[in-house]
Every structure is written in C-alpha cells, then in structure tokens.
Design an enzyme around this catalytic site. Structure first.
Site, short mmCIF file in Angstrom:
data_model
loop_
_atom_site.label_atom_id
_atom_site.label_comp_id
_atom_site.label_asym_id
_atom_site.label_seq_id
_atom_site.Cartn_x
_atom_site.Cartn_y
_atom_site.Cartn_z
N ARG A 64 0.82 -1.22 0.00
CA ARG A 64 0.00 0.00 0.00
C ARG A 64 0.85 1.27 0.00
NH1 ARG A 64 -2.94 -4.05 1.85
NH2 ARG A 64 -5.23 -3.95 1.89
N ARG A 74 -7.01 -16.99 -10.15
CA ARG A 74 -7.75 -16.43 -9.01
C ARG A 74 -8.79 -15.42 -9.53
NH1 ARG A 74 -3.46 -14.91 -4.45
NH2 ARG A 74 -5.34 -14.32 -3.31
N ASP A 89 -5.97 -15.24 6.54
CA ASP A 89 -4.56 -15.66 6.47
C ASP A 89 -4.09 -16.40 7.72
OD1 ASP A 89 -4.68 -14.46 4.04
OD2 ASP A 89 -3.18 -12.90 4.44
N ARG A 118 2.04 -19.81 3.19
CA ARG A 118 1.47 -19.96 4.54
C ARG A 118 1.33 -21.44 4.93
NH1 ARG A 118 1.00 -14.78 5.91
NH2 ARG A 118 0.32 -13.39 4.23
N LYS A 141 7.40 -15.95 -1.35
CA LYS A 141 6.30 -15.06 -1.75
C LYS A 141 6.13 -13.91 -0.76
CE LYS A 141 1.53 -15.18 -3.37
NZ LYS A 141 0.81 -14.22 -2.58
O1 LIG Z 1 -5.32 -6.48 1.05
C1 LIG Z 1 -4.46 -7.25 1.46
O2 LIG Z 1 -3.30 -6.88 1.73
C2 LIG Z 1 -4.82 -8.68 1.64
C3 LIG Z 1 -6.14 -9.04 1.71
C4 LIG Z 1 -6.59 -10.40 2.04
O3 LIG Z 1 -7.21 -10.94 0.92
P1 LIG Z 1 -8.81 -11.04 0.78
O4 LIG Z 1 -9.36 -9.68 0.88
O5 LIG Z 1 -9.00 -11.65 -0.56
O6 LIG Z 1 -9.27 -11.92 1.90
C5 LIG Z 1 -5.45 -11.31 2.49
O7 LIG Z 1 -5.83 -12.66 2.41
C6 LIG Z 1 -4.20 -11.09 1.66
O8 LIG Z 1 -3.17 -11.91 2.13
C7 LIG Z 1 -3.73 -9.65 1.78
C1 LIG Z 2 -3.44 -14.39 0.01
C2 LIG Z 2 -2.27 -13.79 0.16
O1 LIG Z 2 -1.76 -12.80 -0.64
P1 LIG Z 2 -2.29 -12.28 -2.05
O2 LIG Z 2 -3.78 -12.40 -2.05
O3 LIG Z 2 -1.81 -10.90 -2.13
O4 LIG Z 2 -1.68 -13.17 -3.10
C3 LIG Z 2 -1.40 -14.13 1.31
O5 LIG Z 2 -0.36 -13.48 1.48
O6 LIG Z 2 -1.72 -15.07 2.07
#
Ligand SMILES: O=C(O)C1=C[C@@H](OP(=O)(O)O)[C@@H](O)[C@H](O)C1
Ligand SMILES: C=C(OP(=O)(O)O)C(=O)O
Length: 424
Positions: free
Chosen positions: A26, A125, A300, A375, A401
């Site tokens: 961000r 995705r 997460d 994870r 990652k």
């Molecule tokens: O905005 C973010 O930084 C994230 C949002 C989450 O995803 P979702 O909003 O799809 O749950 C999380 O799972 C991801 O690891 C990071």
């Molecule tokens: C889901 C994850 O990240 P992103 O959605 O940014 O790939 C994560 O870090 O677990």
C-alpha cells in the site's frame, strides 16, 4: 521441486516480526501516486516476491523507484512519480493477488493499455468483480476465459460502483486507490457483507497518511472525493501480524520463542491472533464445548490456527466461514487438512471450514508438500517442532512469496533443517 528435511527440535530465542507485506504494498503504491515533485521514502521493506511484483508494476506505470539496502535485508524504497500516462504497460504480478487487484484500476488511470500476467495459482484467481465493472462501465478487456493474461484499455470513470464484499477485499482496496484520481466524486457500495475488513482499514489508513481521505460508512458504502491529490510522505512499515502469528503459535505449542516488533495499536486485522490464542486457553480440555473460529475477517491466520488447534489436546475446534480460503495461493482448506493429516493430525475438511480434534503431539515421519503456498509451508515448519519423527517438506521455497528469510530465521531459532539436493 526443492525439498527440505526438518528434524524435531524446539525453537528457542527472540525473533523480530518481518515488515508487513500488506502495508508495504500500500505504501509503495500510494507513494507512486503522488505528483507533487517530492520523493517519498518507505522504510523497512523486505523484498519478497509479492513486493517485487508491486515495485516493478508501479515502475511499469511510470514511477521512478530506487531500492536502497539498509539493515538486516530490509530496504528503503525511494519513490517519485510524474504520473504521465504510459502508452502500453506490461505488468507481471508473479503470484501476488494484492498486486493484481490493486493495480488493475490503476492501470486504467495511468496507461492507455495495460496487460497483466502472473504465475502459479494467480492466473486463475477470480477477477469477475472487475469484469462486471468493465462490462457496466464500457472498459475494453480481454482474457482467456477469465485466466491471465488480462489486457485492459480505456479509463476508470468517477461514478457509483456496486460490488460484492465477500470474494476479496482487494477489489475494494483497488478502487479506493484509483477513484480519488478521477475527476469527480464516486461511491463504492458493498452489495452483501464485507469480509477481510481489516485490510480495507489498512488501505484507508495508508491513504490517509498520503492525504487522501475517504468516508467509510460502516463498510456498506465508501465515499470518495474526486480530483484528490496524493501528497508524498515518508513511512516506516511496522511488523507483520500475519507472519508474527507463526511464532506466536510456535510459543503456544511449547517452543520458547518471543516475537518482537508488534505494534500494540496496529490496524492489522490479524492482530486477532492474540485473542484467538486466549480463546483456546479459556476452554477446558475434554469439555463438550467446541472452539468456534470465524475465519471471515482473518483468512490468512487459518493455516497456522489449524496447527494450533491440532495441538490443543482434548479440544475440538471448528473453523467456519472459511470458504474463501479455497481461492488463495492454494485451496488452503484442502492443503492444510491433507498435509497435517499426513503428519498424524486429526482434521476433517468441511465445505466452508475445518473440524479439528487436538492431540498432544504429531507422529511426523512423512513427506508433505507446501502446495506452493507460503502460509502452508510456514505452518508445516511450525508443526514439525511437535513431530516425533523428522518430516520432509517439498516445495519449501514457497515462503519467498512473503518471507524470503523465513528458513534463515527458523534456523537461527534452532530449527534443525537440511536441504535435500534432489529435484523431483
Ligand atoms: O489487502 C491485502 O493486503 C490482503 C487481503 C486479504 O485478501 P482477501 O481480501 O482476498 O481476503 C489477504 O488474504 C491477503 O493476504 C492480503
Ligand atoms: C493471500 C495472500 O496474498 P495475495 O492475495 O496478495 O496473493 C497471502 O499473502 O496469504
């Protein structure tokens, strides 16, 4: 595929939580959206694969980004931008969902034409929420049946956007970064329930630091002022609660690990790990009560919470509202259930969650796979500390990652690991 042997050993020592991946994405993005002629310096960033994807993506959209090494493999990211419109941008999001979903609306704002590619599970995705917007707002796009590459051309217009909040909060964040740059005011309405709210909070928090203020009406509607100006600022990224969770759980299952670098006032939703640990300890072993964990706001944490629940002897845990875990880097419900059961855990996969019977330890003595999911890899590494016999973990480099130093840190804490020099 690279494999590693993890021998049973107790982790011992102090570990500093790595910098937050979500906040790093961000801050780099917001810094690249300033057009005030000044440089922003984002401090305490680790160059994980996901963060490299965002840095390269914002460069492709015209930002000038210098990466300067500071201490302990953390970096300072110096960002400046003229924000001139790019003719044709090609963005490789690697495996980062955040990068892809944050940069798609920005691609429309900052380029005439933009193509997104990715790898691993990212190519499939879901992006349907954006496709629906493209249809409604007459943005030209092409994909191969919803699979990357995705090419977009056109522009993002001010206006009213209605989107679902329970597929991924990343679509909301993506719109919130881009809409302030459009000419007029906009609204983003959530048509159902907002999940992963904590990540929207992080978006609003960082936008605020860069002088963009958005009104959040109870996660049902967001009101965005058009023609807003991002102002450059310096920012230091705080510790990552989603990563700290691995070490907090390590401690909870019997390792002597202390995790530092956690901001007590953090806005990160995964600070909930601290409450969930307390909740586990409030319920007595062999009581009839199930421990219920609602995963909708903390997706997460689920893999590592599954490890914790598996090692709470005599306690039954039900993880609910976790269906979105199937659309992350792996089908995380299937992955953690199948790999932990190979180690001797007692987990049942449910449609929208997991049912876990806690044991005192795990047998180990098996080969498990990370499913190319960072994870899952880190969760299995923590589970290995409670295995009676060594385990082999295939595809352990998945940690790159989000946390490329993970194995180094694990070893420094006394983790007993050996790389297997065989490629399968
Ligand atoms: O905005 C973010 O930084 C994230 C949002 C989450 O995803 P979702 O909003 O799809 O749950 C999380 O799972 C991801 O690891 C990071
Ligand atoms: C889901 C994850 O990240 P992103 O959605 O940014 O790939 C994560 O870090 O677990």
């Amino acid at each position: 595929m690279k494999s590693i042997i993890i021998k049973p050993s107790k982790l011992n020592g102090i570990i500093k939580a790595p910098p937050s991946k979500s906040l790093s994405h961000r801050a780099i993005i917001c810094a690249a959206l300033c057009k005030d002629g000044n440089e922003s310096i984002i401090d305490n960033v680790i160059l994980s694969e996901d963060i490299k994807a965002t840095i390269d993506g914002m460069r492709e959209l015209g930002a000038e980004i210098k990466v300067v090494e500071s201490i302990n493999e953390t970096y300072s990211i110096h960002v400046r931008s003229e924000r001139n419109i790019i003719k044709k941008a090609n963005i490789n999001c690697r495996e980062s969902g955040s990068t892809l979903r944050f940069l798609i609306p920005l691609g429309l704002m900052l380029s005439e034409e933009c193509t997104f590619i990715g790898s691993g599970k990212l190519v499939e995705r879901p992006l349907d929420i954006y496709y629906k917007i493209f249809e409604e707002k007459k943005v030209k796009y092409s994909t191969n049946d919803g699979i990357l590459p995705l090419s977009i051309s056109g522009s993002l217009k001010s206006g009213n956007y209605e989107i679902s909040g329970n597929i991924s909060s990343q679509f909301v964040s993506g719109l919130l970064f881009a809409l302030p740059l459009t000419g007029y005011d906009s609204t983003v309405k959530i048509t159902d329930t907002m999940e992963s709210k904590g990540y929207v909070d992080l978006t609003l928090e960082i936008l605020n630091k860069f002088n963009i203020s958005i009104e959040n009406k109870n996660y049902e509607e967001f009101k965005i002022k058009g023609n807003s100006k991002y102002s450059s600022t310096n920012y230091t990224v705080e510790g990552d609660l989603s990563q700290a969770a691995f070490f907090l759980v390590a401690k909870e299952i019997g390792n002597s690990v202390n995790c530092t670098g956690i901001n007590a006032n953090t806005m990160q939703g995964d600070k909930e790990i601290l409450n969930v640990i307390k909740k586990f300890n409030r319920i007595e072993a062999y009581s009839k009560d199930e421990i219920i964990i609602d995963a909708s706001q903390i997706p997460d944490l689920v893999p590592i919470l599954t490890v914790l629940a598996s090692l709470k002897e005599g306690k039954t845990t039900r993880i609910i509202k976790a269906e979105r875990l199937r659309i992350k880097e792996s089908d995380r419900l299937k992955a953690i259930c199948s790999e932990m059961n190979k180690l001797g855990a007692n987990i049942k996969e449910l449609e929208d969650g997991l049912l876990i019977e806690g044991l005192s330890c795990l047998k180990g003595g098996a080969t498990v796979n990370s499913w190319n999911d960072h994870r899952i890899a880190m969760s299995l590494a923590i589970a290995a500390t409670k295995c009676e016999k060594e385990i082999i973990l295939e595809n352990y480099t998945a940690v790159n990652k989000s946390y490329p130093q993970f194995w180094n840190d694990y070893k420094l804490l006394g983790g007993d690991i050996d790389e297997l020099n065989v490629w399968k």
